[in-house]
Design a protein around this motif. Structure first.
Motif, PDB file in Angstrom:
ATOM      1  N   ILE A 271      -3.831   4.957   5.044  1.00  0.00           N
ATOM      2  CA  ILE A 271      -3.389   4.166   3.902  1.00  0.00           C
ATOM      3  C   ILE A 271      -3.211   5.078   2.692  1.00  0.00           C
ATOM      4  O   ILE A 271      -4.032   5.951   2.420  1.00  0.00           O
ATOM      5  CB  ILE A 271      -4.405   3.052   3.592  1.00  0.00           C
ATOM      6  CG1 ILE A 271      -4.467   2.061   4.770  1.00  0.00           C
ATOM      7  CG2 ILE A 271      -4.042   2.304   2.318  1.00  0.00           C
ATOM      8  CD1 ILE A 271      -5.520   0.990   4.617  1.00  0.00           C
ATOM      9  N   ALA A 272      -2.136   4.870   1.954  1.00  0.00           N
ATOM     10  CA  ALA A 272      -1.823   5.693   0.785  1.00  0.00           C
ATOM     11  C   ALA A 272      -2.899   5.531  -0.281  1.00  0.00           C
ATOM     12  O   ALA A 272      -3.501   4.461  -0.413  1.00  0.00           O
ATOM     13  CB  ALA A 272      -0.457   5.295   0.213  1.00  0.00           C
ATOM     14  N   PRO A 273      -3.175   6.584  -1.084  1.00  0.00           N
ATOM     15  CA  PRO A 273      -4.209   6.508  -2.114  1.00  0.00           C
ATOM     16  C   PRO A 273      -4.053   5.321  -3.056  1.00  0.00           C
ATOM     17  O   PRO A 273      -5.024   4.630  -3.356  1.00  0.00           O
ATOM     18  CB  PRO A 273      -4.046   7.842  -2.860  1.00  0.00           C
ATOM     19  CG  PRO A 273      -3.534   8.776  -1.816  1.00  0.00           C
ATOM     20  CD  PRO A 273      -2.609   7.938  -0.966  1.00  0.00           C
ATOM     21  N   ARG A 274      -2.828   5.068  -3.529  1.00  0.00           N
ATOM     22  CA  ARG A 274      -2.632   3.945  -4.449  1.00  0.00           C
ATOM     23  C   ARG A 274      -3.032   2.625  -3.784  1.00  0.00           C
ATOM     24  O   ARG A 274      -3.614   1.751  -4.427  1.00  0.00           O
ATOM     25  CB  ARG A 274      -1.176   3.880  -4.897  1.00  0.00           C
ATOM     26  CG  ARG A 274      -0.826   2.598  -5.630  1.00  0.00           C
ATOM     27  CD  ARG A 274       0.584   2.603  -6.161  1.00  0.00           C
ATOM     28  NE  ARG A 274       0.679   3.431  -7.346  1.00  0.00           N
ATOM     29  CZ  ARG A 274       1.767   3.492  -8.117  1.00  0.00           C
ATOM     30  NH1 ARG A 274       2.825   2.782  -7.808  1.00  0.00           N
ATOM     31  NH2 ARG A 274       1.791   4.265  -9.185  1.00  0.00           N
ATOM     32  N   ASP A 275      -2.730   2.493  -2.496  1.00  0.00           N
ATOM     33  CA  ASP A 275      -3.065   1.256  -1.796  1.00  0.00           C
ATOM     34  C   ASP A 275      -4.570   1.102  -1.604  1.00  0.00           C
ATOM     35  O   ASP A 275      -5.087  -0.026  -1.565  1.00  0.00           O
ATOM     36  CB  ASP A 275      -2.345   1.197  -0.445  1.00  0.00           C
ATOM     37  CG  ASP A 275      -0.852   0.944  -0.604  1.00  0.00           C
ATOM     38  OD1 ASP A 275      -0.464   0.384  -1.642  1.00  0.00           O
ATOM     39  OD2 ASP A 275      -0.078   1.312   0.298  1.00  0.00           O
ATOM     40  N   LEU A 276      -5.292   2.210  -1.478  1.00  0.00           N
ATOM     41  CA  LEU A 276      -6.751   2.116  -1.428  1.00  0.00           C
ATOM     42  C   LEU A 276      -7.278   1.510  -2.725  1.00  0.00           C
ATOM     43  O   LEU A 276      -8.203   0.687  -2.711  1.00  0.00           O
ATOM     44  CB  LEU A 276      -7.366   3.500  -1.201  1.00  0.00           C
ATOM     45  CG  LEU A 276      -7.145   4.150   0.164  1.00  0.00           C
ATOM     46  CD1 LEU A 276      -7.798   5.533   0.190  1.00  0.00           C
ATOM     47  CD2 LEU A 276      -7.699   3.289   1.289  1.00  0.00           C
ATOM     48  N   SER A 277      -6.685   1.907  -3.848  1.00  0.00           N
ATOM     49  CA  SER A 277      -7.079   1.330  -5.138  1.00  0.00           C
ATOM     50  C   SER A 277      -6.759  -0.148  -5.197  1.00  0.00           C
ATOM     51  O   SER A 277      -7.556  -0.961  -5.689  1.00  0.00           O
ATOM     52  CB  SER A 277      -6.367   2.068  -6.278  1.00  0.00           C
ATOM     53  OG  SER A 277      -6.713   3.431  -6.306  1.00  0.00           O
TER      54      SER A 277
END
Length: 441
Positions: free
Chosen positions: A168-174
């Motif tokens: 999962i992309a970093p922004r999506d983890l946020s």
């Protein structure tokens, strides 16, 4: 709450995927026509119920991209968003197919359902005595009140996402952490896994993304030291790009969890002691200096600049005055050799102390402890009475104005024997570090 849904809605509105043909297009047109309108009569109620039925019947037939788009469009219709029980029905309809959704669609679905659930909680839609309060692991119900159906959807989504975190992309983890923490769904095991995944790829986060992630952890009552250290490194590496407001937010998060990065402190001091007067208020500068004291940082030029700015401020809020007094106490206690060159005048200190004693000291705080913590305080005080020859005082105010939970003083003269500070569930954050301990805020 709607921002959680809007963050991903536009990127999916044109996604393909058949499975619905003309019927889904017609349904989307009807939903679009209903956006911005509210129910006003029996006909509108029947129309809403018909729309609900069509949405629920259509969902199982759609591919993930179209199903996600349908949920987002449905959420934009006020009459459907405010319909009692409809969100629960959607959650039950989605539950069997959670594993079919790819990462972008499942994350957008999670954000939309979270925004919807948050709006229901704030408006009281669907609230009933049968709705269970979400217990977030600390044994309390401070989180949002979620129905069993909504909770079941979040549990299933987390179980599925936990197997995909490294993809999962970093922004999506946020986005995931923000959505879950907003409704109080704080599964400890999932957040620990999410933190490990983020730390492993921390160099791929933008500063605002990793700050959003740590803010979500703080909202959920979690602290993960390695994640906070990664945030500090990110801020340090992008010090010239991060806004002063975000630097303040980052230092607040670090001070809350007692995570020090001396290099970041120096970099922030160098950056902000000049050139940020138009970007931070006097209150913000005072809060910045307070975080430096909390973290044990000293930057001479920054503290001097803060005192000059506060001196020129026409009005200061009560909390700012209290923070300024605490800054004075900390500098006088730990940096007297350097602080004496610009130390506050005695009359100013006297005025600040009087203000502080009135607003922060002892019993005047009117601090209401939780029942369990109140019992601990009473037990400690009673035990001290049995083993110490002295007067026992709870919520004691020291000569400096600072408050302590329990104080033991001599019966004659009232001199201090010992101060006792007690942490409790009212002010603890759960550590997600391996073998970590709880940390007081």
């Amino acid at each position: 709450g709607s921002q959680l849904a809007n963050a991903c809605g536009s990127s999916l509105s044109g996604c393909g995927g058949g499975g619905g043909g003309v019927s889904i297009d017609v349904l989307l047109q009807r939903l679009e026509a209903s956006t911005g309108t509210a129910e006003s009569g029996q006909h509108d109620t029947m129309f809403r119920q018909e729309l609900e039925s069509e949405v629920l019947n259509m969902l199982p037939k759609l591919e993930p991209a179209r199903a996600t788009d349908l949920i987002i469009r449905t959420h934009s219709v006020p009459s459907l968003r405010g319909s009692t029980g409809f969100l629960d029905n959607l959650a039950r309809a989605l539950l069997p197919s959670v594993s079919r959704f790819g990462n972008p669609h499942l994350i957008c679905m999670l954000g939309t359902i979270a925004a919807w659930a948050l709006q229901e909680v704030s408006s009281g839609v669907g609230k009933s005595t049968s709705d269970a309060a979400l217990v977030d692991g600390r044994g309390d119900s401070r989180g949002a009140r979620l129905s069993e159906a909504a909770r079941g959807f979040f549990s299933a989504a987390c179980a599925e996402l936990s197997m995909r975190l490294m993809d999962i992309a970093p922004r999506d983890l946020s986005h995931i952490a923000t959505a879950l923490s907003s409704v109080g769904f704080t599964d400890e095991r999932f957040f620990a896994s999410l933190a490990r995944s983020a730390v492993a790829r921390s160099d791929r986060f933008l500063p605002e993304e990793i700050m959003a992630l740590t803010a979500a952890f703080e909202r959920a009552g979690f602290v993960h030291t390695a994640l906070l250290e990664a945030m500090a490194r990110s801020l340090r590496s992008h010090i010239s790009e991060v806004t002063p407001k975000d630097l303040l937010r980052g230092l607040r998060a670090l001070s809350t969890c007692c995570v020090r990065d001396a290099d970041l402190g120096r970099a922030v001091g160098d950056r902000l002691h000049e050139g940020a007067k138009d970007l931070l208020s006097a209150t913000d500068f005072c809060a910045l200096a307070w975080t430096f004291c909390s973290l044990g940082f000293y930057h001479d030029q920054l503290f001097r600049a803060v005192f000059r700015i506060l001196e020129d401020a026409p009005v200061m809020a009560s909390d700012t005055l209290c923070q300024l007094y605490e800054i004075h106490i900390a500098l006088k206690a730990f940096r007297q050799d350097l602080y004496r060159r610009y130390e506050l005048k005695e009359d100013a200190v006297h005025s600040l102390r009087a203000h502080y004693r009135k607003h922060r000291g002892g019993k005047q705080r009117e601090l209401r402890l939780e029942r369990a913590a109140e019992k601990v305080h009473k037990d400690v005080a009673e035990t001290l009475k049995q083993v110490v020859d002295g007067a026992i005082r709870r919520q004691h105010q020291t000569e400096l104005g600072l408050a302590v939970d329990v104080a033991v003083t001599r019966r004659r003269g009232g001199s201090i024997v010992v101060f006792v500070e007690l942490d409790g569930p009212h002010n603890l954050m759960r550590s997600l570090d391996p073998s970590g301990q709880q940390l007081g805020q």
